[in-house]
Scaffold this active site. Sequence first.
Site, PDB file in Angstrom:
ATOM      1  N   LEU A 145       0.863  -1.187   0.000  1.00 34.14           N
ATOM      2  CA  LEU A 145       0.000   0.000   0.000  1.00 34.14           C
ATOM      3  C   LEU A 145       0.894   1.228   0.000  1.00 34.14           C
ATOM      4  CD1 LEU A 145      -2.748  -0.855   2.690  1.00 34.14           C
ATOM      5  CD2 LEU A 145      -2.985  -0.939   0.195  1.00 34.14           C
ATOM      6  N   ASP A 146       0.443   2.284  -0.671  1.00 32.70           N
ATOM      7  CA  ASP A 146       1.165   3.551  -0.616  1.00 32.70           C
ATOM      8  C   ASP A 146       1.304   4.007   0.832  1.00 32.70           C
ATOM      9  OD1 ASP A 146       1.291   3.588  -3.367  1.00 32.70           O
ATOM     10  OD2 ASP A 146      -0.414   4.946  -3.600  1.00 32.70           O
ATOM     11  N   ARG A 147       2.320   4.812   1.082  1.00 29.45           N
ATOM     12  CA  ARG A 147       2.584   5.263   2.452  1.00 29.45           C
ATOM     13  C   ARG A 147       1.358   5.888   3.103  1.00 29.45           C
ATOM     14  NH1 ARG A 147       6.945   9.462   2.319  1.00 29.45           N
ATOM     15  NH2 ARG A 147       5.233  10.941   2.058  1.00 29.45           N
TER      16      ARG A 147
END
Length: 316
Positions: A145-147
């Site tokens: 997942l993106d940050r």
Amino acid sequence: MTMSRDTFQQKVYRYLPSAKDEGLRLDQYLASCSDAFSRTLVRKLVDLGGVHVGGRRTRKCAHAIRAGEMVEVHVDGRSLEPFVLTDEHVLYRDPFLIAVNKPAGVETQPTPARYRGTLYEALLHYLHNPFRPRDKPELGMAQRLDRETSGVLLFSIHRRAHAGLTQAIAGRSATKIYLALVSGAMPNPSGEFRSLLARNRASNLMRSVAKGGKEAITRYRVLQEWGAVSLLEIELLTGRSHQIRAHLSEAGHPLLGDVRYGGPVAVAGLDIPRQMLHSWRLTLDHPVEQRKLTLEAPLPADFQYLVDRLEAGAPV
């Protein structure tokens, strides 16, 4: 440069030691390079994994400096206190799998600026058996997942589960559902975006292209609308980098807070702290036990607060 105790400027600082620096400890050397680098700060940066010597991450402040060996300090502008995984983050665990509710702001995997405090490192630490200190936990990463995206992430923790989980996530047998707050009212109560996505070299953003990209399919359903904001349920049929962000941005409905893809930074008189995307539900067949497994992550406080304010009639 200006640095505070908790956060500091995002940048890569490079220094080339000379003969007079030969043999100095790493923390001594960096402290001599700039007044901003106290030895205490350097120790924190080294502990996070942001200091590289000769192109390799170095985790020892006592590392002896060699003349001509480049020293790089990678900083990401975020807190120097590393994320620690606790029982409250764990959604599910059995002998083969572990599912966690990833907080926003935590990197899924190591970056040049940080190893410690990434979800990967935090999981290794959480799974470590203190009674068998030399055994490294088995950990298979089939998802990312993106940050700034929160929510469900599932990992394999046994070699019998690695291949099966990777196949389920990479294929289309797993159902991945997200919740998103987006700008504007959608043209239809449900729909699908289908395109070829590729990274634009100039902007480093994912964009739809006529050829040369990878197939990306995103389905959405409108759950609620408040004038200039919509709450969407999104099904991700493929798992391309930034897929949801790119498709919604190109449709003219970027995620709230997603500055890179044109999302607004404020709504209803409130600042948006991050991109409003949450990995809500993951359903798949257990890769070892072959039973249906459904995992859900409750909405984080910042997302829920915005929904509550919009439901209460905050002007948008």
